[in-house]
Design an enzyme around this catalytic site. Sequence first.
Site, PDB file in Angstrom:
ATOM      1  N   ASP A 126       0.850  -1.188   0.000  1.00  0.00           N
ATOM      2  CA  ASP A 126       0.000   0.000   0.000  1.00  0.00           C
ATOM      3  C   ASP A 126       0.886   1.238   0.000  1.00  0.00           C
ATOM      4  O   ASP A 126       1.721   1.412   0.896  1.00  0.00           O
ATOM      5  CB  ASP A 126      -0.910  -0.012   1.237  1.00  0.00           C
ATOM      6  CG  ASP A 126      -2.006   1.037   1.157  1.00  0.00           C
ATOM      7  OD1 ASP A 126      -2.369   1.445   0.039  1.00  0.00           O
ATOM      8  OD2 ASP A 126      -2.524   1.432   2.219  1.00  0.00           O
ATOM      9  N   TYR A 128       1.230   5.660  -0.511  1.00  0.00           N
ATOM     10  CA  TYR A 128       0.693   6.856   0.146  1.00  0.00           C
ATOM     11  C   TYR A 128       0.953   8.010  -0.817  1.00  0.00           C
ATOM     12  O   TYR A 128       1.699   8.924  -0.526  1.00  0.00           O
ATOM     13  CB  TYR A 128       1.422   7.035   1.477  1.00  0.00           C
ATOM     14  CG  TYR A 128       0.923   8.108   2.408  1.00  0.00           C
ATOM     15  CD1 TYR A 128      -0.407   8.194   2.773  1.00  0.00           C
ATOM     16  CD2 TYR A 128       1.818   9.013   2.976  1.00  0.00           C
ATOM     17  CE1 TYR A 128      -0.841   9.174   3.663  1.00  0.00           C
ATOM     18  CE2 TYR A 128       1.406   9.984   3.879  1.00  0.00           C
ATOM     19  CZ  TYR A 128       0.079  10.073   4.212  1.00  0.00           C
ATOM     20  OH  TYR A 128      -0.342  11.036   5.101  1.00  0.00           O
ATOM     21  N   HIS A 133      -4.240  14.129  -0.039  1.00  0.00           N
ATOM     22  CA  HIS A 133      -4.504  13.323   1.156  1.00  0.00           C
ATOM     23  C   HIS A 133      -3.359  13.446   2.151  1.00  0.00           C
ATOM     24  O   HIS A 133      -3.591  13.649   3.356  1.00  0.00           O
ATOM     25  CB  HIS A 133      -4.692  11.865   0.763  1.00  0.00           C
ATOM     26  CG  HIS A 133      -4.788  10.938   1.939  1.00  0.00           C
ATOM     27  ND1 HIS A 133      -5.872  10.925   2.790  1.00  0.00           N
ATOM     28  CD2 HIS A 133      -3.920   9.998   2.414  1.00  0.00           C
ATOM     29  CE1 HIS A 133      -5.678  10.026   3.742  1.00  0.00           C
ATOM     30  NE2 HIS A 133      -4.501   9.449   3.534  1.00  0.00           N
ATOM     31  N   GLU A 199     -10.953   3.884   3.166  1.00  0.00           N
ATOM     32  CA  GLU A 199      -9.999   4.640   2.367  1.00  0.00           C
ATOM     33  C   GLU A 199     -10.274   4.352   0.894  1.00  0.00           C
ATOM     34  O   GLU A 199     -10.222   3.198   0.463  1.00  0.00           O
ATOM     35  CB  GLU A 199      -8.556   4.279   2.724  1.00  0.00           C
ATOM     36  CG  GLU A 199      -8.163   4.747   4.118  1.00  0.00           C
ATOM     37  CD  GLU A 199      -6.704   4.509   4.457  1.00  0.00           C
ATOM     38  OE1 GLU A 199      -6.257   5.041   5.479  1.00  0.00           O
ATOM     39  OE2 GLU A 199      -6.016   3.798   3.697  1.00  0.00           O
ATOM     40  N   GLU A 201      -9.305   3.989  -2.609  1.00  0.00           N
ATOM     41  CA  GLU A 201      -8.042   3.745  -3.297  1.00  0.00           C
ATOM     42  C   GLU A 201      -8.283   3.026  -4.622  1.00  0.00           C
ATOM     43  O   GLU A 201      -9.380   2.551  -4.899  1.00  0.00           O
ATOM     44  CB  GLU A 201      -7.097   2.885  -2.436  1.00  0.00           C
ATOM     45  CG  GLU A 201      -6.818   3.451  -1.057  1.00  0.00           C
ATOM     46  CD  GLU A 201      -5.636   2.780  -0.367  1.00  0.00           C
ATOM     47  OE1 GLU A 201      -4.793   2.174  -1.079  1.00  0.00           O
ATOM     48  OE2 GLU A 201      -5.552   2.864   0.871  1.00  0.00           O
ATOM     49  N   ASP A 233      -9.564   0.266   1.437  1.00  0.00           N
ATOM     50  CA  ASP A 233      -8.603  -0.214   2.430  1.00  0.00           C
ATOM     51  C   ASP A 233      -9.107   0.221   3.808  1.00  0.00           C
ATOM     52  O   ASP A 233      -8.780   1.300   4.291  1.00  0.00           O
ATOM     53  CB  ASP A 233      -7.215   0.360   2.148  1.00  0.00           C
ATOM     54  CG  ASP A 233      -6.127  -0.395   2.871  1.00  0.00           C
ATOM     55  OD1 ASP A 233      -6.369  -1.546   3.275  1.00  0.00           O
ATOM     56  OD2 ASP A 233      -5.023   0.156   3.031  1.00  0.00           O
ATOM     57  N   ARG A 237      -8.871   3.787  12.811  1.00  0.00           N
ATOM     58  CA  ARG A 237      -8.065   4.979  13.059  1.00  0.00           C
ATOM     59  C   ARG A 237      -7.514   5.044  14.485  1.00  0.00           C
ATOM     60  O   ARG A 237      -6.363   5.469  14.696  1.00  0.00           O
ATOM     61  CB  ARG A 237      -8.898   6.237  12.777  1.00  0.00           C
ATOM     62  CG  ARG A 237      -9.354   6.388  11.343  1.00  0.00           C
ATOM     63  CD  ARG A 237      -8.201   6.550  10.390  1.00  0.00           C
ATOM     64  NE  ARG A 237      -8.666   6.816   9.021  1.00  0.00           N
ATOM     65  CZ  ARG A 237      -7.866   6.891   7.969  1.00  0.00           C
ATOM     66  NH1 ARG A 237      -6.571   6.706   8.111  1.00  0.00           N
ATOM     67  NH2 ARG A 237      -8.368   7.118   6.766  1.00  0.00           N
ATOM     68  N   GLN A 240      -4.742   2.529  14.889  1.00  0.00           N
ATOM     69  CA  GLN A 240      -3.561   2.965  14.145  1.00  0.00           C
ATOM     70  C   GLN A 240      -2.816   4.090  14.876  1.00  0.00           C
ATOM     71  O   GLN A 240      -1.584   4.104  14.914  1.00  0.00           O
ATOM     72  CB  GLN A 240      -3.966   3.435  12.743  1.00  0.00           C
ATOM     73  CG  GLN A 240      -2.786   3.841  11.872  1.00  0.00           C
ATOM     74  CD  GLN A 240      -3.205   4.163  10.449  1.00  0.00           C
ATOM     75  OE1 GLN A 240      -4.334   3.903  10.035  1.00  0.00           O
ATOM     76  NE2 GLN A 240      -2.301   4.725   9.677  1.00  0.00           N
ATOM     77  N   LYS A 253      -4.790  -2.024   9.866  1.00  0.00           N
ATOM     78  CA  LYS A 253      -5.017  -2.171   8.437  1.00  0.00           C
ATOM     79  C   LYS A 253      -5.100  -3.621   7.971  1.00  0.00           C
ATOM     80  O   LYS A 253      -5.478  -3.883   6.826  1.00  0.00           O
ATOM     81  CB  LYS A 253      -3.902  -1.461   7.652  1.00  0.00           C
ATOM     82  CG  LYS A 253      -3.755   0.026   7.973  1.00  0.00           C
ATOM     83  CD  LYS A 253      -5.025   0.807   7.721  1.00  0.00           C
ATOM     84  CE  LYS A 253      -5.306   0.963   6.255  1.00  0.00           C
ATOM     85  NZ  LYS A 253      -4.360   1.855   5.572  1.00  0.00           N
ATOM     86  N   THR A 257      -9.161  -5.683   3.390  1.00  0.00           N
ATOM     87  CA  THR A 257      -9.006  -4.779   2.260  1.00  0.00           C
ATOM     88  C   THR A 257      -9.889  -5.311   1.141  1.00  0.00           C
ATOM     89  O   THR A 257      -9.719  -6.454   0.715  1.00  0.00           O
ATOM     90  CB  THR A 257      -7.538  -4.719   1.790  1.00  0.00           C
ATOM     91  OG1 THR A 257      -6.719  -4.235   2.858  1.00  0.00           O
ATOM     92  CG2 THR A 257      -7.389  -3.805   0.591  1.00  0.00           C
ATOM     93  N   GLU A 364     -10.752  12.651   6.842  1.00  0.00           N
ATOM     94  CA  GLU A 364     -10.613  13.965   6.209  1.00  0.00           C
ATOM     95  C   GLU A 364     -11.943  14.706   6.173  1.00  0.00           C
ATOM     96  O   GLU A 364     -11.995  15.909   6.439  1.00  0.00           O
ATOM     97  CB  GLU A 364     -10.071  13.795   4.791  1.00  0.00           C
ATOM     98  CG  GLU A 364      -8.655  13.260   4.734  1.00  0.00           C
ATOM     99  CD  GLU A 364      -8.276  12.820   3.334  1.00  0.00           C
ATOM    100  OE1 GLU A 364      -7.736  13.649   2.585  1.00  0.00           O
ATOM    101  OE2 GLU A 364      -8.541  11.645   2.996  1.00  0.00           O
TER     102      GLU A 364
END
Length: 418
Positions: A126, A128, A133, A199, A201, A233, A237, A240, A253, A257, A364
């Site tokens: 994965d 970034y 973002h 997420e 993606e 994904d 939070r 993490q 994570k 997925t 976000e």
Amino acid sequence: MSFITVSAQSHFPIQNLPYGVFSTSDNESHRIGVAIGEQVLDLSVITHLFTGPIMGKNQQVFKQPVLNDFMALGHEAWHETRERLQELLGEKNTEIQGNKDLMARAFVSQDSATMHLPAKIGDYTDFYSSIHHAMNIGTMFRGKDNALMPNWKHLPVGYHGRASSVVVSGTPIRRPLGQTRPDPEAPPVFGPCKLMDYELEMAFFAGPGNALGDSIPISQAHNHIFGMVVMNDWSARDIQKWEYIPLGPFGAKNLGTSISPWIVTMEALQPFVCANMQQDPEPLPYLKHEDNYNFDINLEVKLAADSLKEPALLAKSNFKFMYWTMKQQLAHHSITGCNIRPGDLLASGTISGEERSQFGSMLELNWSGKMAIELPEGQTRKFIQDGDQIIMTGYCEGDGFRIGFGQVEGKLLPAHPQ
């Protein structure tokens, strides 16, 4: 045009022809198929029709339960197969449509097909790579002046994920248990994740690999990229936040997925290539390529719940917001001599645009819990609730047709009792 009826809004016209793996109630074996309109063309039934210089010698790859062997054949084989499929499905071709028995065996309604993972995924990485973002997340936790870490514009940042928990669309995801530290002045606590997020993606499947110790030069990277899927994904939070220092995401994570079942090939996406994002500073030579390898792919996220009459739109984004390209990701991944293998999955990281309506995660949209996300009928969310279903989709808009990915969806189940 195809002899199979395809509506203008369909994601699967003859210009697309994505690959997937399916089964049916009367035949539970996993077979490789191609989506065309509302149908699936079962390639295991028509292997004898691939008689070209490459595929004539490799017909057996379409008898396999996954796409890995076909992925390993490389770009020339993929191109030959695509041309042959478009020929066979053409409105005037009679090789299939002129044979009633073959027609009956070769086509399956998508409604009656159960989709499976399209490949055996040996490894999953994965990245970034969306600058908006990364800026959003960095601004929340470090302030605007220190939003990007010093390495971010010099290399495609990424981490190795958990391939065993990559699942196909429709597979439920269970809220994870884990350690969190809601009070920074108190010891950590154990329990269900309270800040469950998605997420938005995309990801690509690798084709032919490289030997351990060698690398894939960026000039050859396109020959190693088979096609793309839309990805969710899932992210815990609060787990993490407590675990990620110093080695990054782990339990937050690896819980699941989700990917869309149809792999859209890079050849199908080529008409929608768009300008790469300007990179400053200039990348090191092993990461430089002059050709455009970004793509105009419209992305949407919706939330469905029993309390809502219809799914609520959360965000619209676009794959073109990527800072680092797939070629750069692959070249960087292998520059150490890491051996990429057919069927490996490499993801973009969360894709966000500049506007709030384009943000690719709830973190976000709610700006780290400070703002409620407004839903219809007076409802709100900050993070995903048990029973919520997240639905993502992506498509390119052509002249009178769409090249689409279908959708990836998953429902969040409650955590197991402690």
